[in-house]
Design a protein around this motif. Sequence first.
Motif, mmCIF file in Angstrom:
data_model
loop_
_atom_site.group_PDB
_atom_site.id
_atom_site.type_symbol
_atom_site.label_atom_id
_atom_site.label_comp_id
_atom_site.label_asym_id
_atom_site.label_seq_id
_atom_site.Cartn_x
_atom_site.Cartn_y
_atom_site.Cartn_z
ATOM 1 N N GLN A 176 -6.754 -15.128 0.973
ATOM 2 C CA GLN A 176 -5.370 -14.753 1.243
ATOM 3 C C GLN A 176 -5.217 -13.319 1.745
ATOM 4 O O GLN A 176 -4.219 -12.990 2.390
ATOM 5 N N GLY A 177 -6.151 -12.464 1.470
ATOM 6 C CA GLY A 177 -6.004 -11.063 1.852
ATOM 7 C C GLY A 177 -7.189 -10.252 1.384
ATOM 8 O O GLY A 177 -8.309 -10.427 1.861
ATOM 9 N N PHE A 178 -6.939 -9.402 0.383
ATOM 10 C CA PHE A 178 -8.016 -8.558 -0.106
ATOM 11 C C PHE A 178 -7.700 -8.094 -1.521
ATOM 12 O O PHE A 178 -6.548 -8.101 -1.967
ATOM 13 N N ASP A 179 -8.763 -7.710 -2.244
ATOM 14 C CA ASP A 179 -8.647 -7.092 -3.556
ATOM 15 C C ASP A 179 -9.218 -5.685 -3.458
ATOM 16 O O ASP A 179 -10.219 -5.431 -2.763
ATOM 17 N N LEU A 180 -8.607 -4.752 -4.172
ATOM 18 C CA LEU A 180 -9.083 -3.376 -4.220
ATOM 19 C C LEU A 180 -9.641 -3.113 -5.611
ATOM 20 O O LEU A 180 -8.945 -3.298 -6.614
ATOM 21 N N LEU A 181 -10.901 -2.691 -5.694
ATOM 22 C CA LEU A 181 -11.591 -2.501 -6.959
ATOM 23 C C LEU A 181 -11.905 -1.022 -7.149
ATOM 24 O O LEU A 181 -12.182 -0.290 -6.189
ATOM 25 N N ASN A 182 -11.884 -0.591 -8.412
ATOM 26 C CA ASN A 182 -12.213 0.804 -8.715
ATOM 27 C C ASN A 182 -13.708 0.945 -8.974
ATOM 28 O O ASN A 182 -14.491 0.008 -8.762
ATOM 29 N N ALA A 183 -14.114 2.118 -9.442
ATOM 30 C CA ALA A 183 -15.533 2.378 -9.671
ATOM 31 C C ALA A 183 -16.114 1.495 -10.766
ATOM 32 O O ALA A 183 -17.327 1.245 -10.781
ATOM 33 N N ASP A 184 -15.279 0.993 -11.677
ATOM 34 C CA ASP A 184 -15.733 0.104 -12.747
ATOM 35 C C ASP A 184 -15.739 -1.354 -12.331
ATOM 36 O O ASP A 184 -15.890 -2.249 -13.158
ATOM 37 N N ASN A 185 -15.525 -1.608 -11.028
ATOM 38 C CA ASN A 185 -15.512 -2.959 -10.464
ATOM 39 C C ASN A 185 -14.376 -3.816 -11.026
ATOM 40 O O ASN A 185 -14.487 -5.037 -11.132
ATOM 41 N N LYS A 186 -13.270 -3.149 -11.368
ATOM 42 C CA LYS A 186 -12.085 -3.858 -11.844
ATOM 43 C C LYS A 186 -11.029 -3.865 -10.739
ATOM 44 O O LYS A 186 -10.834 -2.865 -10.041
ATOM 45 N N GLN A 190 -3.989 -5.992 -5.372
ATOM 46 C CA GLN A 190 -4.180 -7.116 -4.472
ATOM 47 C C GLN A 190 -3.181 -7.002 -3.330
ATOM 48 O O GLN A 190 -2.022 -6.630 -3.549
ATOM 49 N N GLY A 191 -3.622 -7.285 -2.114
ATOM 50 C CA GLY A 191 -2.728 -7.109 -0.975
ATOM 51 C C GLY A 191 -3.049 -8.067 0.150
ATOM 52 O O GLY A 191 -4.009 -8.843 0.097
ATOM 53 N N GLN A 192 -2.206 -7.988 1.193
ATOM 54 C CA GLN A 192 -2.374 -8.801 2.380
ATOM 55 C C GLN A 192 -2.300 -7.910 3.610
ATOM 56 O O GLN A 192 -1.776 -6.791 3.557
ATOM 57 N N VAL A 193 -2.813 -8.432 4.717
ATOM 58 C CA VAL A 193 -2.843 -7.669 5.956
ATOM 59 C C VAL A 193 -1.416 -7.466 6.464
ATOM 60 O O VAL A 193 -0.573 -8.357 6.391
ATOM 61 N N ASN A 194 -1.129 -6.239 6.971
ATOM 62 C CA ASN A 194 0.173 -5.856 7.546
ATOM 63 C C ASN A 194 1.290 -5.810 6.503
ATOM 64 O O ASN A 194 2.469 -5.865 6.865
ATOM 65 N N GLN A 195 0.931 -5.709 5.243
ATOM 66 C CA GLN A 195 1.924 -5.563 4.189
ATOM 67 C C GLN A 195 1.517 -4.399 3.285
ATOM 68 O O GLN A 195 0.373 -4.344 2.829
ATOM 69 N N LEU A 196 2.466 -3.484 3.068
ATOM 70 C CA LEU A 196 2.189 -2.334 2.216
ATOM 71 C C LEU A 196 2.079 -2.782 0.769
ATOM 72 O O LEU A 196 2.987 -3.407 0.233
ATOM 73 N N ALA A 197 0.947 -2.477 0.153
ATOM 74 C CA ALA A 197 0.714 -2.849 -1.243
ATOM 75 C C ALA A 197 0.663 -1.575 -2.077
ATOM 76 O O ALA A 197 0.093 -0.571 -1.665
ATOM 77 N N GLU A 198 1.277 -1.645 -3.261
ATOM 78 C CA GLU A 198 1.340 -0.474 -4.121
ATOM 79 C C GLU A 198 1.211 -0.904 -5.565
ATOM 80 O O GLU A 198 1.881 -1.846 -6.026
ATOM 81 N N ILE A 204 -1.595 1.184 -0.114
ATOM 82 C CA ILE A 204 -2.528 0.886 0.971
ATOM 83 C C ILE A 204 -1.860 -0.060 1.958
ATOM 84 O O ILE A 204 -1.133 -0.985 1.565
ATOM 85 N N LEU A 205 -2.103 0.205 3.233
ATOM 86 C CA LEU A 205 -1.609 -0.648 4.308
ATOM 87 C C LEU A 205 -2.772 -0.943 5.237
ATOM 88 O O LEU A 205 -3.299 -0.041 5.906
ATOM 89 N N VAL A 206 -3.196 -2.196 5.261
ATOM 90 C CA VAL A 206 -4.280 -2.649 6.135
ATOM 91 C C VAL A 206 -3.641 -3.394 7.301
ATOM 92 O O VAL A 206 -2.991 -4.421 7.112
ATOM 93 N N THR A 207 -3.816 -2.862 8.499
ATOM 94 C CA THR A 207 -3.185 -3.466 9.685
ATOM 95 C C THR A 207 -4.121 -4.381 10.458
ATOM 96 O O THR A 207 -3.673 -5.113 11.341
ATOM 97 N N ASP A 208 -5.407 -4.333 10.167
ATOM 98 C CA ASP A 208 -6.355 -5.194 10.879
ATOM 99 C C ASP A 208 -7.531 -5.469 9.953
ATOM 100 O O ASP A 208 -8.103 -4.546 9.368
ATOM 101 N N LEU A 209 -7.899 -6.744 9.826
ATOM 102 C CA LEU A 209 -9.001 -7.115 8.941
ATOM 103 C C LEU A 209 -9.635 -8.393 9.460
ATOM 104 O O LEU A 209 -9.010 -9.462 9.456
ATOM 105 N N VAL A 210 -10.888 -8.282 9.928
ATOM 106 C CA VAL A 210 -11.655 -9.430 10.395
ATOM 107 C C VAL A 210 -12.981 -9.408 9.650
ATOM 108 O O VAL A 210 -13.843 -8.554 9.908
ATOM 109 N N ALA A 211 -13.152 -10.340 8.730
ATOM 110 C CA ALA A 211 -14.376 -10.392 7.930
ATOM 111 C C ALA A 211 -14.406 -11.703 7.159
ATOM 112 O O ALA A 211 -13.362 -12.342 6.933
ATOM 113 N N ARG A 212 -15.611 -12.118 6.775
ATOM 114 C CA ARG A 212 -15.752 -13.291 5.929
ATOM 115 C C ARG A 212 -15.185 -13.022 4.541
ATOM 116 O O ARG A 212 -15.202 -11.870 4.084
ATOM 117 N N PRO A 213 -14.700 -14.044 3.880
ATOM 118 C CA PRO A 213 -14.283 -13.849 2.482
ATOM 119 C C PRO A 213 -15.459 -13.347 1.645
ATOM 120 O O PRO A 213 -16.612 -13.711 1.877
#
Length: 735
Positions: A176-186, A190-198, A204-213
């Motif tokens: 669906q988008g992406f997860d952001l993890l800290n140094a403790d791998n937690k 959680q966010g989606q492309v072209n949507q500001l997540a806080e 964080i705002l990711v405007t372009d993302l092309v990658a395998r899950p």
Amino acid sequence: MTQQTAINSRPQQSDQEDEIDLGRLFGLLMDGKWIIISITAIAMILGVAYALLATPEYKANALLQVEEKSGGMAAFGDMGEMFSGGKSSADAEINIITSRKILGAAVDEVKRDIIVAPKRFPLVGNFFARRYQEEQPANASMFSSYAWGGEQINVSQLDVPNSQLNKALTLRTTEQGFDLLNADNKVVLQGQVNQLAEQSGIRILVTDLVARPNTEFTLVKASHLEAITTLKTGLSVSEKGKATGILELSLTGANPAEITNSLNAVAQQYLLQNIQRQSAEAEKSLQFLSDQQPELKGKLDQAEERLNQYRQQNKSVDLGLETQSVLTQLVDLEKQLNELSFKESELSRLYTRAHPSYQALLEKKQSLARDKQELSEKVENLPNTQQEILRLTRDMEVSQEIYIQLLNKVQELNIVKAGTVGNVRIIDDAVTAPAPVKPKKPLIVVLATMLGGMFGVGLVLVRGLLNRGVENPEDFEQAGINVYASIPLSELQQKNTIKNRRKNARVEQGSLLAIVNPADLAIESLRALRTSLHFAMLEANNNVIAIGGPSPEVGKSFISSNLAAICAQSGQKVLLIDGDMRKGYLHAIFNKKAEQGLSELLSGRLDLSQAVHSAEIDNLHFIARGQVPPNPSELLMHDNFSKLLAEVGKQYDLVIIDTPPVLAVTDPVIISAQAGTTLMVSRFAQNPLKEVEVAQRRYQQNGINVKGIVFNAVERKASAYGYGNYGYYNYEYKS
């Protein structure tokens, strides 16, 4: 050879050691050629690997021109000169370009404080990613969290708390988008492309993302100062030629698009600040005049009102021709004085009162003041009415002139400000060369190969020079020590020794070389030793031979056991005794046990018939060391040992005793005192001459004459003074 001869030969030997023997150095290199070749090859392979796996760096270049400063528009003469500051030095401009003001603005423009990098497989990940040319991300059956090529990501905004600055976060793609993890791998967001997540203070705002899950990216929000420092590290600014005013900007980095955008941003920010700096003086002057405008307008209105009121009261009094002339002169002087006042206010911000331009203005101002004083004296001679009307008219006209002059100055400054273009122009925009500038692959491979060869040569030379072991039997001869035989290194025996060490054993059972390979060159050399001993023992008081050595691992047991074997093969009846009751291992060679040997025999627990064992060779018998006693030296000093030697000396043609190292224990001295012949074994390139001399002195101090040295394990080396052909039969006994 006498002791005195040995002493006289030592100074000559010392003189020879002080000289550099080029032949020996060359021989060391020849002996260690495989070490040198191996190290060089390894270094070359490492250089090739680094050249292929290292991340290439590209270089972007831009060209700027710094012209002589001008004051905006030349049509305004003094006004333009007032805002020109001459030509700025290249060093000053370079310092401005690399200042935090310029670089900080460039960092903000291209968002260099947001560092995003795909997570690559260690060492080889970047290598495979650079060579992937497909549009879609590369598939990864294993290690799916790594990016293998074709991934794209653009983070337009990333804000983190101050505690998270310069710390790595992990962005992991999902369906669906992406997860952001800290140094403790937690997961912290959680966010989606072209949507500001806080969340949790992170935006964080990711405007372009092309990658395998499940692909991971590393995100770092660098502090502003850290981003500026990083940009400054890769930035280089220099002047082309001397006093040309042409500045070349270059920036290196791994991402060609990023360094191009960054360098263009630096150039644009420098150009913008240059324009702002050029128009700053005009802006300050314009602000000053704008502040004075209301006050001067009020003074003009008041002067006009006072003049009109006076004329109404005196029925429109007019000025005479003479008075009109005086008025004109006064107004003109006031106008000039006012212009000088404007100029003084500008010069006061540029120069001190001691400056020549400032002094000239003050002198001119004083001259005009004197002329004004003279006209004022003429006015005092006029009638009162004429004086008053003259004063009021003068105030009104002077105020009017000042106000008009102010308006003109304001218009001029507005035009100067609008016409300011700066003295910097961009000649060439930033362009990144398609070929990387680092690493220089051919140079790296050549340097790595050269360094590997140099290290290999140095290692071989240092090893050879630090190894003080004797390699030339002539060294023993010069020291007054006879060399009875030189025994070459047996390749078969060496292989067995290496195999035994791998098995953590001292010696393999049944590995007597005289039986396994009787034609070996080492055995042939021992036959020559047997011949030399036959004549040397003619003058001995008994048929007992004690074989010792200065240190362990010199091959005493090898010499003793194989010499006993070949003597027995010649028809002599030989008894071999393991005199090392501490660590002797001759029993293993003959497939016997260490128990029921010499220690039990000397302590009276066995008789001779029980302690003697037969060997595989006819006429050869063997006495093992026995159990390790607590007092081996005392046992050897007992009368039982003397009785034993006397008894076996009658029963056998030859008795050979393998003794411990003489520099370690006193046992060999005790044994050799009752032996008719004593030999010392020295190993090739292992025992220094000084060590052998000390061992011989130890024997001599106890009244024992060492017949000579058996030079063991001689290797075929080019550095051994031409001794690589061995010459086995040339070193017979020398009296």
